[in-house]
Design an enzyme around this catalytic site. Structure first.
Site, PDB file in Angstrom:
ATOM      1  N   HIS A  74      69.505  88.521  47.149  1.00  0.00           N
ATOM      2  CA  HIS A  74      68.148  88.648  46.638  1.00  0.00           C
ATOM      3  C   HIS A  74      68.049  88.212  45.164  1.00  0.00           C
ATOM      4  CE1 HIS A  74      69.560  92.740  45.330  1.00  0.00           C
ATOM      5  NE2 HIS A  74      68.720  92.523  44.326  1.00  0.00           N
ATOM      6  N   ASP A 105      73.703  91.354  51.890  1.00  0.00           N
ATOM      7  CA  ASP A 105      73.090  90.875  50.648  1.00  0.00           C
ATOM      8  C   ASP A 105      74.127  90.282  49.691  1.00  0.00           C
ATOM      9  OD1 ASP A 105      71.107  90.407  48.771  1.00  0.00           O
ATOM     10  OD2 ASP A 105      71.087  92.453  48.012  1.00  0.00           O
ATOM     11  N   GLY A 185      68.119  94.240  37.667  1.00  0.00           N
ATOM     12  CA  GLY A 185      68.941  93.353  36.848  1.00  0.00           C
ATOM     13  C   GLY A 185      70.422  93.615  37.009  1.00  0.00           C
ATOM     14  N   ASN A 186      70.788  94.828  37.464  1.00  0.00           N
ATOM     15  CA  ASN A 186      72.189  95.119  37.787  1.00  0.00           C
ATOM     16  C   ASN A 186      72.615  94.496  39.109  1.00  0.00           C
ATOM     17  OD1 ASN A 186      71.939  97.874  35.916  1.00  0.00           O
ATOM     18  ND2 ASN A 186      74.011  97.044  36.077  1.00  0.00           N
ATOM     19  N   SER A 187      71.663  94.012  39.880  1.00  0.00           N
ATOM     20  CA  SER A 187      71.972  93.388  41.169  1.00  0.00           C
ATOM     21  C   SER A 187      73.063  92.350  41.024  1.00  0.00           C
ATOM     22  CB  SER A 187      70.728  92.711  41.743  1.00  0.00           C
ATOM     23  OG  SER A 187      69.729  93.616  42.063  1.00  0.00           O
ATOM     24  N   LEU A 241      78.692  90.642  71.082  1.00  0.00           N
ATOM     25  CA  LEU A 241      79.147  91.267  72.322  1.00  0.00           C
ATOM     26  C   LEU A 241      78.014  91.580  73.292  1.00  0.00           C
ATOM     27  CD1 LEU A 241      81.900  93.677  70.955  1.00  0.00           C
ATOM     28  CD2 LEU A 241      82.176  91.383  71.925  1.00  0.00           C
ATOM     29  N   GLY A 242      76.759  91.411  72.848  1.00  0.00           N
ATOM     30  CA  GLY A 242      75.632  91.559  73.769  1.00  0.00           C
ATOM     31  C   GLY A 242      75.311  92.975  74.172  1.00  0.00           C
TER      32      GLY A 242
END
Length: 343
Positions: A74, A105, A185-187, A241-242
């Site tokens: 993000h 992410d 901002g720490n992302s 694996l469905g």
């Protein structure tokens, strides 16, 4: 409300047993700070039906000598128009987009050139070794303030929270919960242990205000290692694996009795996709899956992580509990290919 993302200093317990002196955090910060960068970016967003340029910033962590940087999807993705990286010493460099995980992410970028003297990669730690109460430090660029240090503890080693990715599914792994202050901002920055090892990448906070409330979450370093490995070997497919599953631990005693479930752990199959690998292997609704190959299955997130790491075309050996049988059964299943693609 989950907010992507951010860190400030909150020390939880003076009684914590891990030995610290007045300069412990200072020493660790000195070891790690040059591995953490600020990323300034411009992206195009559609507002009221019109394309609009939005500027922002986040953080990243250098993870290789040739300038690979891990950050959040993000922050930087394949739709980000332009971005620049600012090193801890203030030098600004160009970078290119390498890839991103389809189901969590994480994005990877690479410096276009290296500074004189090279870069200092972070040392990867083992997030499986964390324990609740361990001290951790968060380093990043909250509100664009590069090189900000905050401190806290591991509040929960393995936390499943409903943060959806593409396709409406949650990320296929646990998150690390910490009370180290995490702010916008720490992302993509660093969460490190007392050895100065990277044990997580801050990704989201739980907050009513949009700023730190002492409940932050980070993607574990062992997940990051797997994503980096996928990129290194140019892996382009994920296992499938469905089947849909639910954690046995979430079932009431009444439901367990009704379904004939005696297993104390694992996941119960709630739905099987027609024509998928599970159906072809003879699996049935309400079978309890307790192991995939040599790995124990503990929860839905755990199952989804093991599933996505299987190689399409391979055969996996799964162990199940089936109603009416007093013994666990081994079943071979041909791994299918997820419609998600790796970087």
């Amino acid at each position: 409300m989950f907010i992507r993302l951010g860190a400030l200093c909150f020390l939880a317990s003076l009684l914590y047993a891990q030995p610290l002196d007045q300069k412990t955090f200072t020493k660790i910060f000195g070891q790690v700070k040059d591995s953490v960068v600020t990323i300034n970016f411009s992206s195009t967003q559609i507002v009221n039906g019109r394309p609009t340029t939005a500027d922002g910033s986040g953080s990243g962590v250098i993870v290789s000598n040739d300038g690979l940087i891990v950050t959040n999807k993000h922050v930087i993705s394949d739709t980000t128009r332009s971005f620049r990286v600012t090193l801890a010493g203030g030098q600004e460099l160009g970078a290119s987009f390498i890839g991103m995980a389809p189901d969590t992410d994480i994005s990877i970028i690479k410096l276009s050139s290296l500074p004189a003297g090279g870069v200092k990669p972070a040392i990867m730690g083992d997030s499986d070794q964390l324990e609740e109460g361990d001290w951790v430090l968060a380093i990043g660029s909250p509100f664009g303030l590069g090189g900000t240090l905050t401190a806290g503890i591991i509040s929960k080693k393995e936390r499943s929270i409903p943060i959806t990715q593409e396709g409406g599914r949650s990320q296929p792994h646990y998150l690390i919960q910490t009370d180290a202050a995490i702010n916008p901002g720490n992302s993509g920055g660093a969460l490190v242990n007392m050895k100065g090892e990277l044990i997580g990448i801050p990704t989201v906070i739980l907050s009513r205000t949009g700023t730190s409330s002492g409940i932050g979450f980070a993607i574990p370093s062992n997940v990051i290692k797997k994503i980096l490995s996928d990129v290194a070997i140019k892996r382009t497919t994920l296992g499938w694996l469905g089947m849909s599953v639910q954690s046995v631990s979430e079932l009431s005693l009444g439901i367990k009795r009704q379904l004939g479930i005696t297993a104390q752990a694992g996941v119960v199959i709630t739905d099987i996709e027609k024509g998928g690998p599970a159906e072809k292997a003879g699996l049935k609704q309400y079978d309890v899956l307790v192991r995939i190959n040599s790995e124990e299955v503990a929860s839905v997130s755990n199952f989804e992580w093991l599933e996505r790491n299987l190689n399409p075309g391979d055969t996996a050996l799964i162990k199940i509990e089936r109603r009416g049988s007093s013994q666990l059964q081994d079943i071979s299943i041909a791994v299918g290919e997820s419609n998600k693609k790796t970087p």
